[in-house]
Design a protein around this motif. Structure first.
Motif, PDB file in Angstrom:
ATOM      1  N   GLY A 156       0.841  -1.199   0.000  1.00 39.57           N
ATOM      2  CA  GLY A 156       0.000   0.000   0.000  1.00 39.57           C
ATOM      3  C   GLY A 156       0.869   1.239   0.000  1.00 39.57           C
ATOM      4  N   MET A 157       0.461   2.248  -0.761  1.00 39.38           N
ATOM      5  CA  MET A 157       1.184   3.505  -0.764  1.00 39.38           C
ATOM      6  C   MET A 157       1.009   4.201   0.583  1.00 39.38           C
ATOM      7  SD  MET A 157       0.701   6.910  -3.069  1.00 39.38           S
ATOM      8  CE  MET A 157      -0.213   7.851  -1.856  1.00 39.38           C
ATOM      9  N   ASN A 158       2.074   4.794   1.088  1.00 45.83           N
ATOM     10  CA  ASN A 158       2.017   5.541   2.340  1.00 45.83           C
ATOM     11  C   ASN A 158       1.453   6.941   2.081  1.00 45.83           C
ATOM     12  OD1 ASN A 158       3.145   3.523   3.919  1.00 45.83           O
ATOM     13  ND2 ASN A 158       5.235   4.231   3.597  1.00 45.83           N
ATOM     14  N   PRO A 159       0.258   7.244   2.566  1.00 44.40           N
ATOM     15  CA  PRO A 159      -0.320   8.575   2.359  1.00 44.40           C
ATOM     16  C   PRO A 159       0.493   9.723   2.954  1.00 44.40           C
ATOM     17  CG  PRO A 159      -2.049   7.030   2.930  1.00 44.40           C
ATOM     18  CD  PRO A 159      -0.723   6.321   3.139  1.00 44.40           C
ATOM     19  N   THR A 160       1.443   9.432   3.840  1.00 44.72           N
ATOM     20  CA  THR A 160       2.270  10.526   4.374  1.00 44.72           C
ATOM     21  C   THR A 160       3.092  11.178   3.266  1.00 44.72           C
ATOM     22  OG1 THR A 160       3.940   8.924   5.047  1.00 44.72           O
ATOM     23  CG2 THR A 160       2.413   9.702   6.750  1.00 44.72           C
ATOM     24  N   MET A 161       3.248  10.494   2.134  1.00 47.62           N
ATOM     25  CA  MET A 161       3.951  11.094   1.001  1.00 47.62           C
ATOM     26  C   MET A 161       3.230  12.356   0.525  1.00 47.62           C
ATOM     27  SD  MET A 161       6.627   9.322   0.498  1.00 47.62           S
ATOM     28  CE  MET A 161       7.141  10.059  -1.026  1.00 47.62           C
ATOM     29  N   ILE A 162       1.908  12.389   0.706  1.00 48.41           N
ATOM     30  CA  ILE A 162       1.122  13.545   0.264  1.00 48.41           C
ATOM     31  C   ILE A 162       1.612  14.817   0.959  1.00 48.41           C
ATOM     32  CG2 ILE A 162      -1.194  14.584   0.287  1.00 48.41           C
ATOM     33  CD1 ILE A 162      -2.290  11.693  -0.087  1.00 48.41           C
ATOM     34  N   SER A 163       1.925  14.706   2.255  1.00 44.12           N
ATOM     35  CA  SER A 163       2.350  15.904   2.986  1.00 44.12           C
ATOM     36  C   SER A 163       3.728  16.396   2.532  1.00 44.12           C
ATOM     37  CB  SER A 163       2.339  15.645   4.498  1.00 44.12           C
ATOM     38  OG  SER A 163       3.259  14.643   4.843  1.00 44.12           O
ATOM     39  N   GLN A 164       4.515  15.544   1.900  1.00 51.20           N
ATOM     40  CA  GLN A 164       5.807  15.987   1.368  1.00 51.20           C
ATOM     41  C   GLN A 164       5.627  16.853   0.125  1.00 51.20           C
ATOM     42  OE1 GLN A 164       8.741  12.917   0.985  1.00 51.20           O
ATOM     43  NE2 GLN A 164       8.270  12.048   2.991  1.00 51.20           N
ATOM     44  N   PHE A 165       4.596  16.563  -0.658  1.00 47.35           N
ATOM     45  CA  PHE A 165       4.319  17.345  -1.859  1.00 47.35           C
ATOM     46  C   PHE A 165       3.399  18.528  -1.580  1.00 47.35           C
ATOM     47  CE2 PHE A 165       5.264  13.070  -3.501  1.00 47.35           C
ATOM     48  CZ  PHE A 165       6.326  13.382  -4.325  1.00 47.35           C
ATOM     49  N   PHE A 166       2.537  18.352  -0.579  1.00 42.88           N
ATOM     50  CA  PHE A 166       1.552  19.384  -0.230  1.00 42.88           C
ATOM     51  C   PHE A 166       1.667  19.676   1.264  1.00 42.88           C
ATOM     52  CE2 PHE A 166      -0.081  16.856  -3.767  1.00 42.88           C
ATOM     53  CZ  PHE A 166      -0.289  17.839  -4.718  1.00 42.88           C
ATOM     54  N   PRO A 167       2.578  20.586   1.658  1.00 39.39           N
ATOM     55  CA  PRO A 167       2.848  20.842   3.071  1.00 39.39           C
ATOM     56  C   PRO A 167       1.644  21.320   3.871  1.00 39.39           C
ATOM     57  CG  PRO A 167       4.262  22.207   1.659  1.00 39.39           C
ATOM     58  CD  PRO A 167       3.406  21.378   0.767  1.00 39.39           C
ATOM     59  N   GLU A 168       0.635  21.884   3.191  1.00 40.92           N
ATOM     60  CA  GLU A 168      -0.552  22.324   3.916  1.00 40.92           C
ATOM     61  C   GLU A 168      -1.322  21.137   4.503  1.00 40.92           C
ATOM     62  OE1 GLU A 168      -1.439  22.926  -0.540  1.00 40.92           O
ATOM     63  OE2 GLU A 168       0.277  22.790   0.771  1.00 40.92           O
ATOM     64  N   VAL A 169      -1.093  19.942   3.957  1.00 43.28           N
ATOM     65  CA  VAL A 169      -1.629  18.716   4.562  1.00 43.28           C
ATOM     66  C   VAL A 169      -0.577  18.287   5.580  1.00 43.28           C
ATOM     67  CG1 VAL A 169      -2.280  16.307   4.212  1.00 43.28           C
ATOM     68  CG2 VAL A 169      -2.878  18.022   2.492  1.00 43.28           C
ATOM     69  N   GLY A 170      -0.876  18.436   6.829  1.00 46.27           N
ATOM     70  CA  GLY A 170       0.100  18.161   7.879  1.00 46.27           C
ATOM     71  C   GLY A 170       0.507  16.698   7.952  1.00 46.27           C
ATOM     72  N   GLN A 171       1.710  16.480   8.417  1.00 46.88           N
ATOM     73  CA  GLN A 171       2.253  15.126   8.564  1.00 46.88           C
ATOM     74  C   GLN A 171       1.358  14.272   9.463  1.00 46.88           C
ATOM     75  OE1 GLN A 171       4.953  14.103   6.899  1.00 46.88           O
ATOM     76  NE2 GLN A 171       5.199  12.105   7.812  1.00 46.88           N
ATOM     77  N   GLN A 172       0.860  14.866  10.558  1.00 46.04           N
ATOM     78  CA  GLN A 172      -0.005  14.116  11.478  1.00 46.04           C
ATOM     79  C   GLN A 172      -1.323  13.733  10.817  1.00 46.04           C
ATOM     80  OE1 GLN A 172      -0.019  16.715  14.998  1.00 46.04           O
ATOM     81  NE2 GLN A 172       0.803  14.963  16.115  1.00 46.04           N
ATOM     82  N   GLU A 173      -1.870  14.642  10.038  1.00 48.84           N
ATOM     83  CA  GLU A 173      -3.130  14.381   9.337  1.00 48.84           C
ATOM     84  C   GLU A 173      -2.953  13.247   8.321  1.00 48.84           C
ATOM     85  OE1 GLU A 173      -6.582  17.104   7.299  1.00 48.84           O
ATOM     86  OE2 GLU A 173      -4.518  17.832   7.219  1.00 48.84           O
ATOM     87  N   ALA A 174      -1.862  13.290   7.565  1.00 45.60           N
ATOM     88  CA  ALA A 174      -1.577  12.238   6.589  1.00 45.60           C
ATOM     89  C   ALA A 174      -1.272  10.917   7.294  1.00 45.60           C
ATOM     90  CB  ALA A 174      -0.416  12.652   5.691  1.00 45.60           C
ATOM     91  N   ALA A 175      -0.674  10.997   8.479  1.00 44.71           N
ATOM     92  CA  ALA A 175      -0.356   9.788   9.239  1.00 44.71           C
ATOM     93  C   ALA A 175      -1.621   9.029   9.649  1.00 44.71           C
ATOM     94  CB  ALA A 175       0.491  10.122  10.463  1.00 44.71           C
ATOM     95  N   LEU A 176      -2.723   9.736   9.846  1.00 45.90           N
ATOM     96  CA  LEU A 176      -3.990   9.064  10.182  1.00 45.90           C
ATOM     97  C   LEU A 176      -4.471   8.200   9.013  1.00 45.90           C
ATOM     98  CD1 LEU A 176      -5.857  11.965  12.012  1.00 45.90           C
ATOM     99  CD2 LEU A 176      -4.790   9.939  13.046  1.00 45.90           C
ATOM    100  N   ALA A 177      -4.359   8.737   7.802  1.00 43.88           N
ATOM    101  CA  ALA A 177      -4.722   7.952   6.619  1.00 43.88           C
ATOM    102  C   ALA A 177      -3.762   6.783   6.444  1.00 43.88           C
ATOM    103  CB  ALA A 177      -4.728   8.830   5.374  1.00 43.88           C
ATOM    104  N   GLN A 178      -2.479   7.028   6.701  1.00 44.39           N
ATOM    105  CA  GLN A 178      -1.479   5.971   6.574  1.00 44.39           C
ATOM    106  C   GLN A 178      -1.737   4.852   7.574  1.00 44.39           C
ATOM    107  OE1 GLN A 178       2.518   7.065   5.702  1.00 44.39           O
ATOM    108  NE2 GLN A 178       3.359   5.556   7.138  1.00 44.39           N
ATOM    109  N   LYS A 179      -2.142   5.211   8.774  1.00 42.78           N
ATOM    110  CA  LYS A 179      -2.456   4.200   9.789  1.00 42.78           C
ATOM    111  C   LYS A 179      -3.565   3.282   9.281  1.00 42.78           C
ATOM    112  CE  LYS A 179      -4.124   3.921  14.593  1.00 42.78           C
ATOM    113  NZ  LYS A 179      -5.434   3.297  14.411  1.00 42.78           N
ATOM    114  N   ASP A 180      -4.586   3.868   8.658  1.00 41.32           N
ATOM    115  CA  ASP A 180      -5.681   3.064   8.101  1.00 41.32           C
ATOM    116  C   ASP A 180      -5.179   2.123   7.008  1.00 41.32           C
ATOM    117  OD1 ASP A 180      -7.508   4.291   9.774  1.00 41.32           O
ATOM    118  OD2 ASP A 180      -8.597   5.327   8.178  1.00 41.32           O
TER     119      ASP A 180
END
Length: 129
Positions: free
Chosen positions: A96-120
């Motif tokens: 599965g792709m790690n959604p935390t990658m999104i926050s690296q390209f789009f900093p306005e999406v916080g690392q913690q917020e992306a980590a919740l999707a990644q946890k799922d």
């Protein structure tokens, strides 16, 4: 960058077909939606190419998608999330792709917020194992 930064990959003892079913059940159990399933072996065979089994399952959480899109509509380039079932050298892999990658390209999406999707996503992959 390491592959583990981009993807969560596990090996399963299940057959390829059983792993696909397990992923679909785990997605449903987690409350996410399946958008599309691509059979790459089949699609490439139609063009004369031979590959081992590979299915791409596109999944989405409305809650996470809405949160990311509210921050930057271009996050849609990273959607939907994907879980791949790969048969390679006699082994079945679920990735599965790690959604935390999104926050690296789009900093306005916080690392913690992306980590919740990644946890799922990680829990879906682990549950399908």
């Amino acid at each position: 960058m390491d592959i583990n930064d981009f993807a969560y990959v596990i090996e399963t003892k299940k057959s390829f077909a059983d792993a696909v079913v397990s992923v679909l059940k785990a997605v449903e159990k987690k409350g996410w939606s399946v958008f599309q399933i691509y059979d790459l072996k089949e699609r490439l065979a139609a063009k004369g190419f031979e590959q081992d089994q590979l299915k791409i399952i596109e999944i989405c959480s409305a809650k996470h998608a809405n949160a990311f899109l509210s921050k930057n509509r271009l996050t849609s380039l990273c959607m939907p999330c994907k879980i791949n079932i790969i048969h390679n050298n006699g082994k079945t892999i679920i990735a599965g792709m790690n959604p935390t990658m999104i926050s690296q390209f789009f900093p306005e999406v916080g690392q913690q917020e992306a980590a919740l999707a990644q946890k799922d996503v990680k829990e879906i992959v682990d549950d399908a194992r």
